[in-house]
Scaffold this motif. Structure first.
Motif, mmCIF file in Angstrom:
data_model
loop_
_atom_site.group_PDB
_atom_site.id
_atom_site.type_symbol
_atom_site.label_atom_id
_atom_site.label_comp_id
_atom_site.label_asym_id
_atom_site.label_seq_id
_atom_site.Cartn_x
_atom_site.Cartn_y
_atom_site.Cartn_z
ATOM 1 N N ASP A 27 0.845 -1.197 0.000
ATOM 2 C CA ASP A 27 0.000 0.000 0.000
ATOM 3 C C ASP A 27 0.882 1.249 0.000
ATOM 4 O OD1 ASP A 27 -2.127 1.794 0.238
ATOM 5 O OD2 ASP A 27 -2.227 1.573 2.420
ATOM 6 N N GLY B 205 -0.866 4.585 0.560
ATOM 7 C CA GLY B 205 -1.258 4.791 1.947
ATOM 8 C C GLY B 205 -0.087 4.932 2.890
ATOM 9 N N ARG C 77 -2.732 1.622 -4.497
ATOM 10 C CA ARG C 77 -3.769 2.368 -3.790
ATOM 11 C C ARG C 77 -5.012 1.492 -3.648
ATOM 12 N NH1 ARG C 77 -7.339 3.595 -7.805
ATOM 13 N NH2 ARG C 77 -6.501 3.910 -9.921
ATOM 14 N N ARG C 78 -5.843 1.841 -2.689
ATOM 15 C CA ARG C 78 -7.060 1.076 -2.417
ATOM 16 C C ARG C 78 -7.895 0.906 -3.689
ATOM 17 N NH1 ARG C 78 -10.405 0.257 2.126
ATOM 18 N NH2 ARG C 78 -9.143 1.686 3.395
ATOM 19 N N GLY C 79 -8.293 -0.312 -3.972
ATOM 20 C CA GLY C 79 -9.182 -0.591 -5.077
ATOM 21 C C GLY C 79 -8.525 -0.813 -6.418
ATOM 22 N N GLU D 17 -11.198 -7.894 -2.769
ATOM 23 C CA GLU D 17 -9.963 -7.269 -2.282
ATOM 24 C C GLU D 17 -9.997 -7.135 -0.770
ATOM 25 O OE1 GLU D 17 -7.995 -2.876 -2.631
ATOM 26 O OE2 GLU D 17 -8.153 -3.983 -4.532
ATOM 27 N N THR D 18 -8.861 -7.358 -0.145
ATOM 28 C CA THR D 18 -8.739 -7.228 1.298
ATOM 29 C C THR D 18 -7.348 -6.695 1.602
ATOM 30 O OG1 THR D 18 -8.982 -8.409 3.409
ATOM 31 C CG2 THR D 18 -7.926 -9.621 1.608
ATOM 32 N N ASN D 19 -6.942 -6.753 2.846
ATOM 33 C CA ASN D 19 -5.577 -6.354 3.192
ATOM 34 C C ASN D 19 -4.919 -7.448 4.017
ATOM 35 O OD1 ASN D 19 -7.348 -5.254 5.575
ATOM 36 N ND2 ASN D 19 -5.263 -5.314 6.378
ATOM 37 N N TRP E 52 1.347 -2.884 5.630
ATOM 38 C CA TRP E 52 0.029 -3.197 5.095
ATOM 39 C C TRP E 52 0.152 -3.418 3.600
ATOM 40 C CZ3 TRP E 52 -4.904 -1.941 7.752
ATOM 41 C CH2 TRP E 52 -6.031 -1.961 6.914
ATOM 42 N N TRP F 239 -2.224 -4.559 0.021
ATOM 43 C CA TRP F 239 -3.510 -4.896 -0.573
ATOM 44 C C TRP F 239 -3.407 -6.273 -1.212
ATOM 45 C CZ3 TRP F 239 -6.997 -2.134 1.417
ATOM 46 C CH2 TRP F 239 -6.822 -0.762 1.638
#
Length: 252
Positions: free
Chosen positions: A135, A138, A167-169, A185-187, A244, A246
């Protein structure tokens, strides 16, 4: 991007995190005994080791474009079929595997959608494709402090937040664009303890990945300023970094 560095350098740079991510990614992909699985961009073999523990070495294949990493993975896992190849051109027949995984690799694919499409091609109908990426956007990665310091000292420094999936998504978007179904999707997380600042800093000098390449590109004075700023930003040793990534999975 091909990592033309010694396997031991990558181990020191990212190995402690890769070992923690591997079982989580394998769980996400549902890897279990009786399956045939492929590790795409295997590096020196952290995820490969996890897959071997689950399905046996004769049921695991692995590829990487780095000759040094291929040699290391072969030496560490002599029963595994390890080949030199990119994600975009996998040397396997359609539907050859029940699960195909890529750990910290989509970032560096020349064409991420094409690479994921190839992963889908070699996965059997109803099989799983799974991948994870840091990530970077982030700023929750092992490299976040390094790039923060670099940007402060050099406004032209290009960090890794622009990379695919960072990035997220975005990883889900890439999976969908590659034609995968039921994308989720998760982390996943990992942490590492450092007993000294130098234990954290030294691997950046080995030239591994964009961060290592950037560190090596600096002259001695600039590199020392970067080192000093990193030391200011990090907690006093010993310290632990929590990171973290993704992770996404899809069905072929």
């Amino acid at each position: 991007m091909t990592f033309e560095v010694a396997a031991e350098a990558y181990d020191r740079f990212m190995g402690r995190y890769s070992q923690q991510l591997s079982p989580q990614l394998a769980d996400l992909a549902g890897v279990q005994s009786g399956q045939r699985v492929l590790d795409v961009g295997c590096g020196p073999g952290a995820l490969t080791a996890e897959l071997v523990a689950r399905v046996g070495d004769d049921a695991v294949s692995a590829v990487d474009p780095s000759e040094a990493f291929v040699a290391a993975a072969r030496a560490r896992h002599p029963g595994v079929d390890v080949q030199s190849a990119t994600a975009e051109q996998l040397p396997f027949e359609d539907g050859a595997f029940d699960a195909v995984l890529a750990q910290l690799v989509v970032h560096f694919m020349t064409d991420p959608v094409a690479g994921l499409r190839e992963m889908k091609r070699v996965t059997s109908s109803g099989g799983t494709v799974a991948a994870c990426v840091w990530d970077h956007a982030g700023e929750r990665t092992p490299l976040s402090v390094f790039w923060q310091a670099a940007r402060e000292l050099d406004p032209e420094a290009q960090d890794e937040s622009h990379l695919a999936g960072a990035r997220r998504g975005h990883l889900s978007e890439l999976f969908t664009a590659a034609g995968l179904a039921s994308v989720d999707e998760t982390n996943i997380e990992a942490s590492a303890r450092y007993d000294s600042f130098d234990e954290w800093w030294e691997p950046f000098t080995f030239g591994v990945g964009p961060a290592g390449a950037y560190a090596q590109s600096r002259d001695e004075e600039s590199r020392e300023r970067l080192r000093a700023r990193c030391a200011e930003l990090l907690p006093a040793a010993p310290f632990t970094l929590s990171t973290w990534a993704w992770a996404a999975r899809g069905v072929a």
